[in-house]
Structure formats: structure tokens, C-alpha cells
Design a protein around this motif. Structure first.
Motif, PDB file in Angstrom:
ATOM      1  N   VAL A 325     -33.794 -44.399   6.545  1.00  0.00           N
ATOM      2  CA  VAL A 325     -32.946 -45.471   5.860  1.00  0.00           C
ATOM      3  C   VAL A 325     -33.711 -47.040   6.209  1.00  0.00           C
ATOM      4  O   VAL A 325     -33.988 -47.781   5.317  1.00  0.00           O
ATOM      5  N   VAL A 326     -34.222 -47.255   7.472  1.00  0.00           N
ATOM      6  CA  VAL A 326     -35.128 -48.392   7.865  1.00  0.00           C
ATOM      7  C   VAL A 326     -36.531 -48.262   6.828  1.00  0.00           C
ATOM      8  O   VAL A 326     -36.809 -49.382   6.395  1.00  0.00           O
ATOM      9  N   LEU A 327     -37.006 -47.230   6.596  1.00  0.00           N
ATOM     10  CA  LEU A 327     -38.247 -47.211   5.985  1.00  0.00           C
ATOM     11  C   LEU A 327     -37.884 -47.723   4.535  1.00  0.00           C
ATOM     12  O   LEU A 327     -38.920 -48.379   4.060  1.00  0.00           O
ATOM     13  N   ASP A 332     -38.269 -51.852   0.349  1.00  0.00           N
ATOM     14  CA  ASP A 332     -37.853 -52.688  -0.684  1.00  0.00           C
ATOM     15  C   ASP A 332     -37.811 -54.118  -0.397  1.00  0.00           C
ATOM     16  O   ASP A 332     -38.088 -54.981  -1.321  1.00  0.00           O
ATOM     17  N   ALA A 333     -37.782 -54.468   0.935  1.00  0.00           N
ATOM     18  CA  ALA A 333     -37.739 -56.157   1.242  1.00  0.00           C
ATOM     19  C   ALA A 333     -39.098 -56.276   1.108  1.00  0.00           C
ATOM     20  O   ALA A 333     -39.544 -57.456   0.658  1.00  0.00           O
ATOM     21  N   THR A 352     -31.501 -39.237  14.258  1.00  0.00           N
ATOM     22  CA  THR A 352     -30.278 -38.716  13.540  1.00  0.00           C
ATOM     23  C   THR A 352     -28.956 -39.824  14.381  1.00  0.00           C
ATOM     24  O   THR A 352     -28.873 -39.269  15.570  1.00  0.00           O
ATOM     25  N   VAL A 353     -28.375 -40.632  13.592  1.00  0.00           N
ATOM     26  CA  VAL A 353     -27.190 -41.367  13.995  1.00  0.00           C
ATOM     27  C   VAL A 353     -25.720 -41.001  13.412  1.00  0.00           C
ATOM     28  O   VAL A 353     -26.011 -40.390  12.180  1.00  0.00           O
ATOM     29  N   ASP A 358     -24.803 -45.100   2.955  1.00  0.00           N
ATOM     30  CA  ASP A 358     -24.704 -46.176   2.202  1.00  0.00           C
ATOM     31  C   ASP A 358     -24.691 -47.513   2.756  1.00  0.00           C
ATOM     32  O   ASP A 358     -25.261 -48.437   2.413  1.00  0.00           O
ATOM     33  N   GLN A 359     -23.643 -47.556   3.837  1.00  0.00           N
ATOM     34  CA  GLN A 359     -23.325 -48.653   4.579  1.00  0.00           C
ATOM     35  C   GLN A 359     -24.355 -48.838   5.571  1.00  0.00           C
ATOM     36  O   GLN A 359     -24.670 -50.077   5.633  1.00  0.00           O
TER      37      GLN A 359
END
Length: 478
Positions: A325-327, A332-333, A352-353, A358-359
């Protein structure tokens, strides 16, 4: 007022205790007097029989009192009606000059060998016995006056002692009950005071009941402590309600203010478009209308998202790869803004958290957008993922000007905006992005925090791990 129909609890208890003690004292008084009467009259009867035995044992025709002259223990005032040569003659064993009863009075005692109580005209009441002897009928009587005097004194003493005990009981019970119910009275007064408080609006300061003087195992103390805890919960609820109402009023005011600006702009540009003399001005006005409409749509969407997050108390988290998700979010940024320098430190394996995929992506987008929006071009934004103390920690740090000290404590509140120190782009912030981040993260059971000083601002998101695997290495990209 009757204690049965009203009055304080102490007064009712005192009344019942005093009545109980009074009844017990009366019964003890009656029991004592009756027992004494039985004992004294029994002794009186034995005295009569003793006089009879001694009189019969020493009786002579010429001297009916021969058996009594040398005897001791014969009560003074004892009367005898004995036969003599002159007929029945009454005698009295008393100092000289004491007049004996008449023979006619003594003859009224029935000669049946039983003891009788008679009231003689001379001498008063006597316990008398009439019996036959070889010399004729003899009547013996012992005065009752001394016994009655003793009983009267005993009765008076018993009644006086009972009254003293009753008064002492009333004073003692009043003192004891007043002390015992002091906390209860305080509790009642506090409850009455609380019932008169204005609880509809505003901050409420609820009084407490003092319980320091009483023993902790005392029922009244336990009740007072429970009452204090209840008042504490009530006060906390009112404080939370007041804070919520203030927050809601501020939220509505801020939302109205934020919506008013784009609406006013749209209205102004609409009027400009209607009055525009040429197509260029009209096209410019329509472009501004579109821009303000987009801004207002974003604001409304953010408000709806916050309302939905508030309505859903907790999102059921699922295992999510935080590294992936962070990658994606940083990629995108970086594509959206080449004016900033984007650094990334992530492990080579998955972390894994427990979160919503999506959130979590929305959280990263908001944090990165916040860093991009509120820092000048050329600012370095450093994003990292690591495990700290058994939790996954995602950090977004920048070397921008930092958040003002007066804004930092409320940076996660809705419609909070930094001053011009961090407003370095034309993009206008709604002030809801960080509030959305906080609501989402706390919805998964995570924590979000910020630390800022000039040259370094760090947002940290702590999440629960879905597994306990260690991170073997860290990958750095630029």
C-alpha cells in the motif's frame, strides 16, 4: 408530626428505640414490684405462722403470751386475740401505750386456719390467722403497713430509675443516630442539590459526598462512594456532551464557512458570465465555476466520508500488506508532483497489518497530499515502514517549515488549517484530510500521532500486526 408518617430516619429510629426501651422498663418495673410483693408477703405469712407456733407452744391459761415474752424476731405491732379467764382479750406486741385493735375487729377473721388480709379500724391492714387451741380460739395478726411502705418505695425507685434510663436512652440514641446518619443526610442533600441543577446545556459541575470520616465497610459509606462514582460518570457524560456540542457547533460553523466561499464564487462568476461582453470572459468565468464546483464537491465528499466514519463505530479490519500500500501511494504521489523529492524506506518482505485496504490507501494518500500541499517545492518527503515494539509503524516525514505550535495540538481536528508558513501551493485545503486519517486509523484500533519542528514534521501511524514476522532488510529508493 408522627414519626410513622414523616420525619427523618434518625427521628423514626429514635422514636422506636425509646418506645421499645420504655416498654421493657415498664415490664421490668412491674416484674420487680410483683416479685418483691410475693417475696415480702410470703415472709409476712411465715412471720404469722412463727407467732402462731410460739404462742401455742408456751400458752398458759393465766398467761396467753407466755411463749412470746422471751422470743425474738416477732415483728412489732403483732396483735393476738387470746382467751383468758375474763374472756377473749386483744394484746399487741408494741411499746407501752400502743392501743391494740378491738376484740370485735379481730373476731371478723374466719377461723378456718387460713391466712387472711383484714383492714382493722385500729392499726390498718393486717395479715391474720384464726385457729383453735385447747384453751379456745386464738387470732394472730402481723401488720402489713411495713410491707406496703417497702413496696411503695420500691415502686417509686423503679419508676424513677426507668425514667432516668429512658431519658439517657433518648439522649444516647439521638447522638449515635445523628452521627450514624450524618453521611446519609449529606447524601440526601447532595442528591437534592443535583436534582435542582440545570442539566440541559452548558458545563455542569456536580457536587460530591464527603466520606472521609466514615469506615469504608459502613453501608452508608459504601452507598456514598457508589453515589460519588455515579456522579462522576454523570459529570463525565455531561462534559463529553458539552465538548461534543461545542465540536459540533464549530464543525457546522466551519462547514458553513467553507461552503459559503465556493458558493459565493460560483454565484459571482455566474453573474460575470451572464454579463460578459465576449466569449473569453465568459469562458474564464465558466472555468472558475467549474474549479469552485470541484472544490465544493471535494469538501462535500469529505464531509460525507467523515459522517460515515462517525456512524460506523468500528471497521472490521483485515490482513493487509502495508508495504504494498505504501509503495503504491508513494508512486502515485511521485507521479503527481515532481517538485518534491520522495524517499522510501521499506522492508524487502511483507508486513501484514490489520486494516481496511481501501481506507489504508486513503490514509497514505491524505498524508502524502498533506506533505505535498503544505510544503514548498524541493521539500524532501520521507516515507518509511518498520516494526517497533510489536507494532507496524508507517511514518511520513518532511523537512518543510513545520506546523505552528498553536496549531499542532489540534492538527487532527476538522477544518484545522496551518497558517501561511505551510501554505505554499495554490491548491486550497479543506482542512479535513488529517481528520479523515485519524478517524480511519482509530476505526481499526490503531494510533496516529504527529511531531513537528522547523525543518522536520513527522506523521506516525501505528497499526496492529497480523503476524509476528521480523523484517529482514530495508529497501531505500529515491
Amino acid at each position: 408530626m408522627s414519626p410513622r408518617r414523616g420525619g427523618s430516619l434518625a427521628a423514626q429510629l429514635q422514636f422506636r428505640i425509646v418506645v421499645t426501651v420504655a416498654v421493657m422498663a415498664l415490664l421490668m418495673c412491674l416484674g420487680t414490684v410483683l416479685s418483691a410483693r410475693v417475696i415480702l408477703f410470703d415472709q409476712l405469712d411465715r412471720d404469722v405462722l412463727t407467732v402462731k407456733d410460739r404462742q401455742i407452744g408456751g400458752m398458759r391459761p393465766d398467761d396467753p403470751l407466755a411463749g412470746l415474752h422471751s422470743s425474738s424476731g416477732i415483728p412489732d405491732g403483732t396483735v393476738i386475740l387470746a382467751p383468758t379467764e375474763r374472756g377473749p382479750v386483744p394484746f399487741i406486741l408494741a411499746p407501752e401505750g400502743t392501743k391494740p385493735p378491738s376484740a370485735d375487729d379481730l373476731r371478723r377473721v374466719p377461723a378456718d386456719g387460713k391466712l387472711h388480709t383484714v383492714n382493722l379500724q385500729v392499726g390498718g391492714k393486717y395479715r391474720a390467722l384464726a385457729y383453735d387451741t385447747p384453751f379456745g380460739e386464738v387470732t394472730v395478726g402481723v401488720p402489713v403497713g411495713r410491707v406496703e411502705t417497702t413496696l411503695l418505695r420500691l415502686t417509686t425507685f423503679s419508676i424513677g430509675l426507668s425514667l432516668i434510663a429512658l431519658a439517657a436512652t433518648a439522649i444516647a440514641t439521638r447522638t449515635v443516630l445523628t452521627r450514624a446518619t450524618r453521611n446519609l443526610v449529606t447524601l440526601t442533600n447532595t442528591a437534592d442539590e443535583v436534582s435542582q441543577l440545570e442539566l440541559v446545556r452548558g458545563a455542569v459541575e456536580v457536587p460530591r459526598v464527603e466520606t472521609a470520616e466514615a469506615h469504608e465497610n459502613n453501608e452508608v459509606t459504601r452507598l456514598s462512594s457508589a453515589f460519588n462514582r455515579m456522579l462522576g460518570n454523570v459529570e463525565s457524560a455531561f462534559t463529553a456532551r458539552e465538548a461534543s456540542e461545542k465540536k459540533l457547533r464549530r464543525f457546522v460553523a466551519d462547514a458553513s464557512h467553507e461552503l459559503r466561499n465556493p458558493l459565493a464564487a460560483i454565484r459571482g462568476y455566474s453573474e460575470l458570465a451572464q454579463r460578459a461582453p465576449d466569449a473569453t470572459d465568459s469562458q474564464f468565468a465558466m472555468g472558475r465555476i467549474e474549479s469552485e464546483s470541484t472544490r465544493m464537491a471535494k469538501l462535500v465528499n469529505d464531509l460525507l466520508l467523515l459522517a460515515r466514519l462517525d456512524a460506523d463505530a468500528r471497521v472490521e479490519p483485515r490482513p493487509v500488506d502495508a508495504v504494498e500500500v505504501v509503495l503504491n501511494a508513494v508512486s502515485d504521489a511521485q507521479a503527481a508532483s515532481s517538485d518534491h523529492r520522495w524517499l522510501l524506506d521499506v522492508p524487502t518482505s511483507e508486513i501484514t497489518v490489520l486494516a481496511d485496504p481501501d481506507q489504508l490507501h486513503q490514509v497514505m494518500v491524505n498524508l502524502l497530499a498533506n506533505a505535498r500541499t503544505h510544503t514548498p517545492p524541493g521539500t524532501t518527503v520521507h516515507t518509511s515502514v518498520r516494526i517497533v515494539d510489536g507494532r507496524a509503524v508507517i511514518q511520513v516525514a518532511d523537512d518543510g517549515p513545520g506546523i505552528p505550535e498553536d496549531t499542532l495540538p489540534r492538527v487532527f481536528e476538522r477544518f484545522t488549517k496551518a497558517d501561511e508558513a505551510r501554505a505554499h501551493t495554490a491548491t486550497q485545503s479543506t482542512g479535513l484530510g488529517l481528520a479523515i486519517v485519524k478517524a480511519m486509523v482509530e476505526g481499526w484500533g490503531g494510533l496516529v500521532d504527529v511531531a513537528s519542528r522547523p525543518g522536520l514534521t513527522t506523521f506516525s501511524v501505528g497499526l496492529t500486526l497480523a503476524d509476528a514476522e521480523n523484517v529482514p532488510a530495508v529497501q531505500t529508493t529515491d
